[in-house]
Design an enzyme around this catalytic site. Structure first.
Site, PDB file in Angstrom:
ATOM      1  N   PHE A   1       0.899  -1.271   0.123  1.00  0.00           N
ATOM      2  CA  PHE A   1      -0.016  -0.121   0.009  1.00  0.00           C
ATOM      3  C   PHE A   1       0.936   1.432  -0.008  1.00  0.00           C
ATOM      4  O   PHE A   1       2.192   1.301   0.248  1.00  0.00           O
ATOM      5  CB  PHE A   1      -0.825   0.115   1.251  1.00  0.00           C
ATOM      6  CG  PHE A   1      -2.441  -0.003   0.937  1.00  0.00           C
ATOM      7  CD1 PHE A   1      -2.976  -1.136   0.043  1.00  0.00           C
ATOM      8  CD2 PHE A   1      -3.146   0.916   1.473  1.00  0.00           C
ATOM      9  CE1 PHE A   1      -4.376  -1.029   0.034  1.00  0.00           C
ATOM     10  CE2 PHE A   1      -4.551   0.807   1.065  1.00  0.00           C
ATOM     11  CZ  PHE A   1      -5.025  -0.065   0.381  1.00  0.00           C
TER      12      PHE A   1
ATOM     13  N   GLN B   1      -8.515  14.522   3.316  1.00  0.00           N
ATOM     14  CA  GLN B   1      -7.916  13.750   2.219  1.00  0.00           C
ATOM     15  C   GLN B   1      -8.748  13.631   0.852  1.00  0.00           C
ATOM     16  O   GLN B   1      -9.878  13.270   0.845  1.00  0.00           O
ATOM     17  CB  GLN B   1      -7.479  12.501   2.954  1.00  0.00           C
ATOM     18  CG  GLN B   1      -7.028  11.552   1.812  1.00  0.00           C
ATOM     19  CD  GLN B   1      -6.299  10.254   2.474  1.00  0.00           C
ATOM     20  OE1 GLN B   1      -6.687   9.271   2.896  1.00  0.00           O
ATOM     21  NE2 GLN B   1      -4.925  10.219   2.854  1.00  0.00           N
TER      22      GLN B   1
ATOM     23  N   HIS C   1      -8.749  11.455  -2.216  1.00  0.00           N
ATOM     24  CA  HIS C   1      -8.159   9.889  -2.571  1.00  0.00           C
ATOM     25  C   HIS C   1      -8.040  10.206  -4.006  1.00  0.00           C
ATOM     26  O   HIS C   1      -8.615  10.756  -4.893  1.00  0.00           O
ATOM     27  CB  HIS C   1      -9.197   8.951  -2.093  1.00  0.00           C
ATOM     28  CG  HIS C   1      -8.517   7.435  -2.353  1.00  0.00           C
ATOM     29  ND1 HIS C   1      -8.213   6.998  -3.693  1.00  0.00           N
ATOM     30  CD2 HIS C   1      -8.474   6.586  -1.628  1.00  0.00           C
ATOM     31  CE1 HIS C   1      -7.651   5.862  -3.241  1.00  0.00           C
ATOM     32  NE2 HIS C   1      -7.733   5.457  -2.323  1.00  0.00           N
TER      33      HIS C   1
ATOM     34  N   LEU D   1     -14.993   4.869  -4.971  1.00  0.00           N
ATOM     35  CA  LEU D   1     -13.651   4.883  -4.781  1.00  0.00           C
ATOM     36  C   LEU D   1     -13.063   3.588  -5.380  1.00  0.00           C
ATOM     37  O   LEU D   1     -13.739   2.675  -5.604  1.00  0.00           O
ATOM     38  CB  LEU D   1     -13.769   4.331  -2.951  1.00  0.00           C
ATOM     39  CG  LEU D   1     -12.245   3.963  -2.428  1.00  0.00           C
ATOM     40  CD1 LEU D   1     -11.408   5.125  -2.763  1.00  0.00           C
ATOM     41  CD2 LEU D   1     -12.324   3.396  -1.133  1.00  0.00           C
TER      42      LEU D   1
ATOM     43  N   GLU E   1      -6.400   1.959  -3.270  1.00  0.00           N
ATOM     44  CA  GLU E   1      -5.327   2.225  -3.393  1.00  0.00           C
ATOM     45  C   GLU E   1      -4.644   0.479  -3.656  1.00  0.00           C
ATOM     46  O   GLU E   1      -3.739   0.579  -4.236  1.00  0.00           O
ATOM     47  CB  GLU E   1      -4.754   2.523  -1.964  1.00  0.00           C
ATOM     48  CG  GLU E   1      -3.189   3.043  -2.149  1.00  0.00           C
ATOM     49  CD  GLU E   1      -3.015   3.878  -0.928  1.00  0.00           C
ATOM     50  OE1 GLU E   1      -3.574   4.684  -0.748  1.00  0.00           O
ATOM     51  OE2 GLU E   1      -2.023   3.375  -0.163  1.00  0.00           O
TER      52      GLU E   1
ATOM     53  N   ARG F   1      -0.806   9.257  -0.445  1.00  0.00           N
ATOM     54  CA  ARG F   1      -2.120   9.845  -1.184  1.00  0.00           C
ATOM     55  C   ARG F   1      -2.014  11.405  -1.726  1.00  0.00           C
ATOM     56  O   ARG F   1      -2.541  11.643  -2.752  1.00  0.00           O
ATOM     57  CB  ARG F   1      -3.353   9.562  -0.482  1.00  0.00           C
ATOM     58  CG  ARG F   1      -3.624   8.040  -0.325  1.00  0.00           C
ATOM     59  CD  ARG F   1      -5.098   8.005   0.445  1.00  0.00           C
ATOM     60  NE  ARG F   1      -5.007   6.417   0.409  1.00  0.00           N
ATOM     61  CZ  ARG F   1      -6.290   5.952   0.971  1.00  0.00           C
ATOM     62  NH1 ARG F   1      -6.943   6.455   1.924  1.00  0.00           N
ATOM     63  NH2 ARG F   1      -6.399   4.431   0.847  1.00  0.00           N
TER      64      ARG F   1
ATOM     65  N   HIS G   1     -12.336  12.402   0.293  1.00  0.00           N
ATOM     66  CA  HIS G   1     -12.376  10.940   0.951  1.00  0.00           C
ATOM     67  C   HIS G   1     -12.443  10.705   2.407  1.00  0.00           C
ATOM     68  O   HIS G   1     -13.145  10.165   3.029  1.00  0.00           O
ATOM     69  CB  HIS G   1     -11.158  10.005   0.272  1.00  0.00           C
ATOM     70  CG  HIS G   1     -11.303   8.654   0.747  1.00  0.00           C
ATOM     71  ND1 HIS G   1     -11.945   7.907   0.359  1.00  0.00           N
ATOM     72  CD2 HIS G   1     -10.132   7.985   1.444  1.00  0.00           C
ATOM     73  CE1 HIS G   1     -11.617   6.669   0.896  1.00  0.00           C
ATOM     74  NE2 HIS G   1     -10.666   6.717   1.563  1.00  0.00           N
TER      75      HIS G   1
ATOM     76  N   ARG H   1      -3.387  11.092   6.008  1.00  0.00           N
ATOM     77  CA  ARG H   1      -3.817   9.686   6.464  1.00  0.00           C
ATOM     78  C   ARG H   1      -2.889   8.440   5.425  1.00  0.00           C
ATOM     79  O   ARG H   1      -3.251   8.702   4.180  1.00  0.00           O
ATOM     80  CB  ARG H   1      -5.135   9.367   6.637  1.00  0.00           C
ATOM     81  CG  ARG H   1      -5.311   7.852   7.061  1.00  0.00           C
ATOM     82  CD  ARG H   1      -6.860   7.580   7.652  1.00  0.00           C
ATOM     83  NE  ARG H   1      -7.555   7.460   6.298  1.00  0.00           N
ATOM     84  CZ  ARG H   1      -7.877   6.612   5.393  1.00  0.00           C
ATOM     85  NH1 ARG H   1      -7.026   5.287   5.169  1.00  0.00           N
ATOM     86  NH2 ARG H   1      -8.629   6.589   4.493  1.00  0.00           N
TER      87      ARG H   1
END
Lengths: 602, 234
Positions: free
Chosen positions: A123, A244, A246, A256, A259, A290, A357, A402
């Site tokens: 990730f 955030q 995304h 979404l 990731e 991100r 997001h 995050r």
């Protein structure tokens, strides 16, 4: 007119508001400690937004590649752009393996490796050895990890006989005569009837506020109700300017795409077919953090290298991964692409664009989940009886940005930590206090706010009259936030946005709902939600206007670098503030050395 | 675009009725789902009531009967639907208001199958249990259920015996735990279901399979339970 005496009162040891992952993890801990716990949720628990989390949960299990909780901590501190509190981050990363094993024991159907261990994928923002090679730290149940987790936690709560108030809406927190929090005023959505929950401890686990933005990955229920309740109770919310975006929402729609798609080997290309992340993040490439990837996509499009007739998106390419990997590891996003775009990612690339997001900010807490506010004696004084966890809290483990896979971890670790502290608090505080009368009266007045006398004699519905409508105000609010508080920000755009938001919020008193039924009145629920959105919009955009630096998700074109000298501090916004106040970042971890701020590159 | 929608509010209406709605063409965006249209219709008449949350088919809130077939409004493209689009609450479930049904009986059956892992001894706290890829694959097609109720509300056996027949959703869940290599209450679970009504009211009509928005196959899951029962008895 309803009077106080007509409203039934229910008594509990603990009240949990919100039944996503954080709320359910806490409820389970409390119920298993034989405490009397009520969970209030405006939807059935399995509808909570945790269900939509895809990629997975981070823990240094080292099932695939070497790993260490300390490396996880480093990555999280760096990912937070040094705004995260290092005691909380150490706690979370240390607890992560236990939290994941617990979840496995609860029955979650994690994907598995050949040797039968929990599957872990790569990730963004993950490294081995403090910034070295890519790590594989994200434990996954295909690309439906949130769904698997939420259902498992709900199931365990049924077993533990947790009491649920499903489809009940929490209006306001109630204070005790001693000044702490003593429960909440709620109403049943099905009957419209109010209930006072008298509880010695209350946990806010109401999720984030993605609905602030017109295009977002969030469910319609994510309206920041806990933030609104906290603000109205006179409590601050922290770091709201950090929202955030995304990198990979479906372009123009917002759904979404995990990731994990890039973790499994997918990558982004621009109109020239160029794998542009190599330019922005030479080492981590598509698995940079991100905020970095979102800014890169935004820049590609702005500089004319976007794809499609309008040149307004980029492509996420997965077709080189092969049908086998996509079917096994990414079945959910394959379904979604087919449903919403008519595109099978096995054959075609997915058009994507950065999409609102996740709320990094929230209700300030310490590592025990206790809500803390500045006082004369301390910058972090606990509010008696009140806790927060999950996206609605700001511990702060995410700081200014995050990392993917850390939110499902956050909700488990701090859902449990809050509950553990509530158990301790309940042991030491055996008796309930009396409600503060003024707080009760204010809550009841608020509850009545959307009732009007415009019902006709027979109570039937009426044609909608000329007045501000909830949906119109909501649409305007979300459009302004998108235009004035997006990925890149400047003083002028933000200042103009603040005025526009204030003007919209000033029109709320003129709004009316024309559905005055008591039965399942969703128009009334949406009106309360709009109020909460309004509070959150002001907190977010005013905090953003005043932070004159670029850090994590907050990118100021006019202040384009991080300023640790002046701005390594948390913002705290109270209702009605023209300007936030600030408190220091907790840079001292629990047992290890601090990670001092260094330049952040991927 | 024309709609014909079931309306009922117990406070106002003696009985349910069907109301026609019209959504102007300029309000319809390309690729719009039915839920998007319902949200626009609610802007015209805010008394129109329905549940919704995720808008992407994972939360299970907006199950309803769409032109005679149960489905989720948020993943049903408008362009696929014949007009007037006829919307009814999920059949066989008590109506609270408009398209909102009482899900309590549905969840009661879900809870009755004990949808949680049962083990004799708790595993060591600092370890994960091992599950082979093959054993884990047995849960595919079972664990993905979102509890929208579309299947049970399409099942004639469930319509007639909603309190005695568990219905396809609850039985799919039962199968999910019976198939889990980590669960240690298989015999107990099978025994609990070995009943003329709870399980055996399934007559493989397969409506559940046809309507499941997640493409799951409750009939197959029920067949598996029957096989396991047989194995147990032999």
């Amino acid at each position: 007119m309803q009077t106080l005496n007509d409203i039934p009162i229910r008594h509990f040891d603990a009240l949990i508001i919100g039944a996503g992952g954080a709320g359910l993890r806490a409820a389970l801990q409390l119920a298993n400690a034989d405490l009397n716990v009520a969970v209030v949720s405006k939807v059935y628990p399995t509808r909570s937004h945790t269900v939509a989390a895809q990629g997975g949960i981070n823990a240094a299990l080292a099932n695939v590649l070497p790993d260490d909780w300390h490396w996880h901590m480093f990555d999280t501190v760096k990912g937070s752009d040094y705004l995260g509190d290092q005691d909380a981050i150490e706690f979370m990363c240390r607890e992560a393996p236990r939290a994941v094993y617990e979840l496995e024991h609860f029955g979650i159907p994690f994907s598995r490796l050949d040797n039968g261990n929990i599957y872990q994928r790569k990730f963004g923002g993950q490294s081995q050895n403090f910034g070295g090679d890519q790590a594989a730290r994200t434990c996954a149940a295909a690309d439906r990890t949130g769904h698997a987790m939420l259902h498992t936690l709900y199931q365990k709560n049924i077993q533990a006989k947790t009491q649920f108030f499903n489809e009940h809406f929490a209006v306001d927190l109630l204070k005790s005569e001693q000044g702490g929090i003593q429960g909440a005023l709620i109403f049943s959505i099905e009957t419209g009837e109010p209930v006072i929950i008298d509880a010695r401890t209350t946990l806010l686990s109401t999720g984030g506020v993605g609905q602030l933005f017109r295009t977002c990955t969030n469910a319609l229920i994510n309206t920041g109700d806990g933030f609104g309740m906290a603000l109205r109770a006179g409590l601050p919310i922290q770091d709201m300017e950090f929202f955030q975006f995304h990198p990979t929402g479906i372009a123009g729609r917002g759904m979404l795409i995990t990731e994990g798609a890039r973790g499994e080997g997918g990558y982004l290309v621009n109109a020239d077919g160029e794998r542009f992340m190599e330019r922005y993040a030479p080492n981590a490439k598509d698995l940079a953090s991100r905020d970095v990837v979102s800014r890169s996509i935004f820049t590609e499009v702005k500089e004319g290298r976007g794809c499609g007739p309008e040149k307004d998106f980029v492509y996420l390419k997965l077709d080189h991964l092969g049908a086998e990997v996509i079917k096994k590891r990414l079945p959910g996003i394959r379904d979604m692409s087919k449903t919403f775009l008519g595109i099978d990612p096995i054959e075609e690339a997915i058009p994507i664009y950065p999409t609102a997001h996740y709320t990094m900010g929230g209700i300030p807490t310490d590592i025990n989940g206790r809500v803390v506010v500045p006082s004369k004696s301390s910058p972090e004084q606990a509010v008696n009886g009140l806790y927060a966890a999950g996206e609605s809290a700001c511990v702060s483990v995410h700081g200014a940005n995050r990392l993917g896979g850390n939110s499902l971890l956050d909700i488990l670790v701090f859902g449990r930590a809050a509950a553990d502290h509530m158990i301790e608090y309940l042991r030491e505080n055996t008796y309930a206090h009396k409600f503060d009368k003024e707080s009760l009266q204010q809550a009841i007045a608020h509850l009545k706010h959307w009732d009007t006398d415009e019902n006709s004699e027979d109570g039937s519905q009426q044609p909608q009259q000329q007045s501000e409508s909830i949906s119109q105000l909501r649409d305007e609010l979300r459009a302004v936030m998108e235009q004035h508080c997006g990925v890149f920000r400047t003083k002028e755009i933000l200042a103009e946005g603040v005025e526009k938001i204030k003007a919209i919020v000033a029109r709320f008193p003129d709004a009316k709902i024309h559905d005055q039924s008591k039965v399942f009145n969703t128009a009334r629920v949406e009106a309360f939600e709009l109020e909460n959105l309004g509070e959150c919009a002001l907190a977010t955009i005013i905090s953003a206007l005043h932070r004159e630096e670029s850090r994590g998700a907050h990118s100021r074109v006019d202040f384009d670098s991080r300023d640790d000298q002046n701005w390594m501090k948390h913002s705290l916004f109270h209702k009605g503030d023209e300007k936030p106040e600030y408190k220091p970042v907790r840079t001292k971890p629990l047992t290890v050395e601090s990670f001092p701020p260094i330049e952040r590159t991927y | 675009m024309r709609f014909s929608i079931y309306r009922y509010n117990p406070e106002w209406d003696e009985q349910p009725f069907v109301q026609d709605f019209e959504l102007a063409d300029d309000k319809i965006e390309s690729g719009m789902m039915l839920l998007g249209a319902l949200i626009k219709l609610k802007e015209q008449d805010e008394t129109l009531s329905f549940r919704r949350s995720c808008q992407e088919g994972v939360c299970g809130s907006d199950g309803m009967n769409i032109n005679g077939t149960n489905g989720l409004a948020c993943i049903t493209p408008l362009s696929d639907l014949k007009q007037p689009i006829e919307l009814r609450p999920l059949p066989g479930m008590p109506v609270i208001r408009d398209l909102i049904v009482n899900m309590e009986p549905f969840f009661k059956q879900y809870k009755a199958v004990k949808p949680w892992l049962i083990v004799d001894e708790e595993p060591q706290p600092e370890s994960e249990r091992i599950q082979s890829i093959e054993d884990r694959e047995k849960l595919d097609g079972l664990y993905e259920c979102i509890l929208c109720g579309c299947c049970s509300a399409a099942c004639p056996s469930y319509w007639w015996n909603p309190d005695r027949f568990m219905g396809p959703a609850a039985l799919l869940q039962a199968s999910r735990f019976i198939q889990d290599s980590r669960d240690e209450a298989k015999a107990e679970r099978l025994e609990q279901l070995d009943d003329a009504y709870k399980l055996f009211r399934c007559h493989t009509i397969m409506n559940c399979v046809q309507v499941c928005p997640k493409g799951l196959n409750p009939t197959k899951a029920i067949g598996k339970i029957k096989q396991e029962m047989l194995k147990q008895k032999l």
